[in-house]
Design an enzyme around this catalytic site. Structure first.
Site, PDB file in Angstrom:
ATOM      1  N   HIS A  90      -3.732   4.464   4.473  1.00  0.00           N
ATOM      2  CA  HIS A  90      -4.761   3.418   4.702  1.00  0.00           C
ATOM      3  C   HIS A  90      -6.103   3.936   4.213  1.00  0.00           C
ATOM      4  O   HIS A  90      -6.746   3.352   3.359  1.00  0.00           O
ATOM      5  CB  HIS A  90      -4.834   3.060   6.187  1.00  0.00           C
ATOM      6  CG  HIS A  90      -6.132   2.413   6.558  1.00  0.00           C
ATOM      7  ND1 HIS A  90      -6.491   1.167   6.089  1.00  0.00           N
ATOM      8  CD2 HIS A  90      -7.173   2.855   7.309  1.00  0.00           C
ATOM      9  CE1 HIS A  90      -7.704   0.870   6.559  1.00  0.00           C
ATOM     10  NE2 HIS A  90      -8.120   1.875   7.294  1.00  0.00           N
ATOM     11  N   TYR A 112       4.307   5.556  11.209  1.00  0.00           N
ATOM     12  CA  TYR A 112       4.668   4.152  11.441  1.00  0.00           C
ATOM     13  C   TYR A 112       5.572   3.520  10.391  1.00  0.00           C
ATOM     14  O   TYR A 112       5.958   2.378  10.527  1.00  0.00           O
ATOM     15  CB  TYR A 112       3.407   3.306  11.632  1.00  0.00           C
ATOM     16  CG  TYR A 112       2.362   3.437  10.538  1.00  0.00           C
ATOM     17  CD1 TYR A 112       2.484   2.736   9.333  1.00  0.00           C
ATOM     18  CD2 TYR A 112       1.246   4.264  10.704  1.00  0.00           C
ATOM     19  CE1 TYR A 112       1.522   2.853   8.347  1.00  0.00           C
ATOM     20  CE2 TYR A 112       0.286   4.383   9.714  1.00  0.00           C
ATOM     21  CZ  TYR A 112       0.424   3.679   8.536  1.00  0.00           C
ATOM     22  OH  TYR A 112      -0.516   3.803   7.561  1.00  0.00           O
ATOM     23  N   ARG A 132       0.866  -1.188   0.000  1.00  0.00           N
ATOM     24  CA  ARG A 132       0.000   0.000   0.000  1.00  0.00           C
ATOM     25  C   ARG A 132       0.895   1.227   0.000  1.00  0.00           C
ATOM     26  O   ARG A 132       1.458   1.582   1.031  1.00  0.00           O
ATOM     27  CB  ARG A 132      -0.924  -0.009   1.221  1.00  0.00           C
ATOM     28  CG  ARG A 132      -1.521   1.363   1.494  1.00  0.00           C
ATOM     29  CD  ARG A 132      -2.654   1.381   2.459  1.00  0.00           C
ATOM     30  NE  ARG A 132      -2.343   0.893   3.800  1.00  0.00           N
ATOM     31  CZ  ARG A 132      -1.678   1.606   4.738  1.00  0.00           C
ATOM     32  NH1 ARG A 132      -1.216   2.804   4.479  1.00  0.00           N
ATOM     33  NH2 ARG A 132      -1.480   1.085   5.930  1.00  0.00           N
TER      34      ARG A 132
END
Lengths: 326, 367
Positions: free
Chosen positions: B262, B271, B258
């Site tokens: 998100h 992160y 990805r």
């Protein structure tokens, strides 16, 4: 007409509907070879085969989730959850999908499934086998919530639930399963969902009950007549959602007094909704505060104490007399 | 009493046909008609550019939050390209590219993320389920559809999509288990994009691959380079043929990444590192496929430019049309009462009328 127990009447409905419509399939844990732990699906696998009477892996979410897929594909799955206390493992499939698929797809797909499960107490069972959580399902927009009270209503309502185009949660009062027999006609008989029944007429007080609570409520009504000379009207709700407001609102306009009876915990229970609707629709006819005779807001005790917990004739009588004497 | 090794006759394959620079392994190269190759490219490109456009629309406040597909085009368009029209597709929420391939319109997708109930309407004759948001729950619906197909004797297949995070959910287990037991014609496509919001793939499971989970359910599992559309197409074609011919379900793990957020509410810098994202940019599924097509003489720079222009025009038209439609629909709030049940019960009719009166009164006081 044959005299049947509720188990036999439900079994009869399933046999008849499966003979009539090959899109009806039954699935659940032990529903096939074993015939269901209460034998409601007994004999189905012999007549209809294991493709239509599906012994599933031990997986509640899969029973409901695959039912949704089957229903979208054009089948009419009748799933069984062995005890309602295990239905929470599938709760998200009911709340997030079964209830919403018609809405989400704007009518493109719908989920004509029935999910049967025994509920409520009175059979000296283990933990998780005795509670009444109909409010969870009645509170979920998109589901229907049905609870029969005897063999004949069970048969007729199950027929209607199977033929209904929307998902129906079908609670079966397990203490009634074999408690008594009733005449059940051989030919198909259905009852509209969302319609309550006046099962005893009277002009002095309205007693509103459903499921296993109907019998003690009727007994209380008889005692009111015998001991107090009071004529009680008794209403069997049969469908918790959609709730038939008209029948009980009209009755209370006549009697001016009402008691709601259920095993489920009191707070936020079906009785709270019934009372609210009475206040909205029949307030000016009320002669006394409405009573709720219900389970307490605690976890239903282990079975040594369950009869103390469950509302019975005496508690219903006390509630009725309080209302009558107010 | 013996204590010995149980010899399980299982294996997990890994398949990659285009290398990271788009050079083809000629031994593995599938025989795909030129038109189909061009179509695969067109839809990957459309998926990418539509995604980028939606991100801008969201940033401008013109649509709500959505889950971008950037980087995952090959791992979703390759699999659905293996389906027939009368097969079923059961998406999660990051499959806009697959949905468009399967006949859903960009207008419909924009309307969904624009926040309108009416977006749920599926174009006539399209066997796609609507977007499913709760992670992994849709897997069971595909299994139920598959059971229906098998029960009716239809030679159809249900394909469902989910991510690496979904493999930690109970419904993933229940779905694959049920499909294994009943040998339903289902293809499970896991888009392993390495991140479930902030949780890396390594925190979802100790398993070395996700594909190997298939073995426990008694079905074949294969891991493919999810940024190689030839590999995803080949693996899915094999799985679909197996399911269609009565061979039961398959789990395909498409290893992808990805590259975007998100959803538009997410900030991935919290992160993961830019370096990691850059590494995956080098394995871009579209660039690699374009190299392959160019090598085969199926795509020139000029053709690409024309195609991009054509696609951009289509997207622009779709956005314009949808924004107009959103304006028209803005006043139709009463639709919220529609499609709750086949027939609206009395208490809901009352509530609907209550809202109608409220809206009428508002209209009156505004007018």
């Amino acid at each position: 007409m044959a005299k049947m127990t509720m188990v036999q009447a439900l079994n009869h409905a399933l046999h008849q509907q499966m003979r009539k419509d090959d899109s009806v399939v039954v699935l659940g844990e032990d529903v096939g070879v074993d015939g269901g732990v209460f034998r409601v699906t007994d004999g189905l696998i012999d007549e209809f085969g294991k493709e239509r009477v599906i012994d599933t892996p031990l997986a509640e979410s899969a029973i409901v989730g695959t039912s949704i897929g089957m229903a979208i594909y054009g089948l009419k799955p009748v799933g069984e959850i062995q005890f309602s206390g295990f239905s929470y493992l599938a709760f998200h499939q009911l709340e997030s999908h079964a209830a919403r698929m018609r809405w989400r797809s704007q009518g493109g797909y719908h989920v004509p499934m029935v999910l049967r499960m025994p509920y409520a107490g009175g059979v000296r069972a283990l933990e998780h086998h005795s509670e009444s959580r109909e409010a969870y399902y009645a509170h979920t927009p998109g589901l229907k919530m049905v609870i029969p009270s005897g063999p004949r209503t069970a048969r007729a309502l199950l027929v209607s639930a199977i033929q209904d185009p929307d998902p129906v949660i079908f609670f079966e009062p397990k203490s009634v399963y074999r408690a008594f027999r009733e005449e059940v006609p051989e030919e198909e008989e259905s009852m509209p969902l969302g319609q309550a029944q006046v099962v005893r007429e009277g002009g002095d007080i309205t007693l509103i009950a459903y499921g296993a609570m109907l019998r003690p409520t009727l007994e209380a009504a008889q005692r009111l007549e015998d001991e107090d000379g009071v004529q009680a009207e008794v209403i069997d709700l049969l469908t918790i959602s959609p709730l038939d407001t008209d029948t009980f609102a009209e009755s209370v306009r006549k009697t001016g007094r009402a008691v709601v009876v259920h095993e489920a915990p009191r707070s936020f229970g079906p009785g709270a909704e019934v009372v609210s609707r009475l206040v909205e629709k029949s307030f000016w006819y009320l002669e006394a505060p409405i009573q709720r005779v219900t389970g307490f807001d605690i976890i239903i005790p282990m079975f040594a104490y369950e009869q103390v917990y469950l509302p019975g004739v005496e508690r219903i009588l006390r509630g009725a007399r309080e209302t009558l004497n107010a | 009493m013996p204590r010995e090794k149980i010899d399980l006759p299982h294996h997990v394959e890994y398949l990659s046909i285009l290398d990271k620079d788009g050079n083809v392994d000629q031994d593995l190269e599938p025989d795909i008609p030129d038109d189909q190759l061009r179509k695969l490219h067109r839809y990957m490109l459309l998926g990418r550019r539509f995604d980028e456009r939606m991100l801008r629309l969201q940033r401008q406040g013109r649509i709500g939050t959505f889950a971008p597909i950037k980087g995952q085009e090959a791992s979703q368009i390759g699999p659905v390209a293996a389906l027939r029209e009368d097969d079923w597709m059961v998406p999660a929420f990051r499959e806009a590219g697959a949905m468009i391939w399967r006949g859903q319109s960009m207008e419909g997708i924009l309307l969904l993320y624009g926040g309108f109930n009416q977006a749920g309407e599926m174009p006539e004759g399209i066997n796609n389920l609507p977007v499913a948001v709760p992670v992994g729950t849709q897997v069971l619906h595909a299994v139920g559809l598959g059971y229906g197909m098998k029960y009716r004797g239809d030679d159809r297949v249900a394909m469902t999509f989910f991510g690496d995070g979904a493999t930690s959910e109970g419904d993933f287990h229940e779905g694959l288990n049920f499909a294994g037991v009943f040998q339903t014609p289902v293809v499970f496509v896991c888009q392993n994009n390495h991140w479930a919001i902030s949780i890396p793939r390594s925190h979802q499971t100790r398993s070395e691959t996700l594909a190997q989970k298939a073995l426990a359910y008694g079905m074949p599992g294969i891991q493919v380079d999810g940024n190689d559309i030839l590999a995803t197409y080949v693996a899915a074609t094999e799985a679909v043929e197996r399911a269609r011919s009565g061979g039961g379900p398959t789990l395909i793990e498409c290893v992808t990444y990805r590259r975007s957020v998100h959803t538009t509410a997410d900030d991935p810098t919290r992160y993961r590192t830019d370096e990691e994202v850059a590494e995956w940019e080098e394995r871009d599924p579209i660039t690699r496929f374009q190299k392959y097509l160019k090598d085969k003489g199926l795509l020139s720079d000029q053709e690409l430019e024309e195609l991009e222009e054509e696609i951009d025009t289509e997207i622009r038209d779709a956005v314009e049309k949808t924004e107009k439609r959103m304006e028209e629909l803005a006043g139709e709030a009463m639709v919220m009462f529609e499609h709750m049940y086949a027939e609206l019960p009395p208490y809901l009719r009352e509530q609907r009328d209550e809202l109608a009166r409220e809206l009428a009164a508002k209209e009156g006081s505004n007018g």
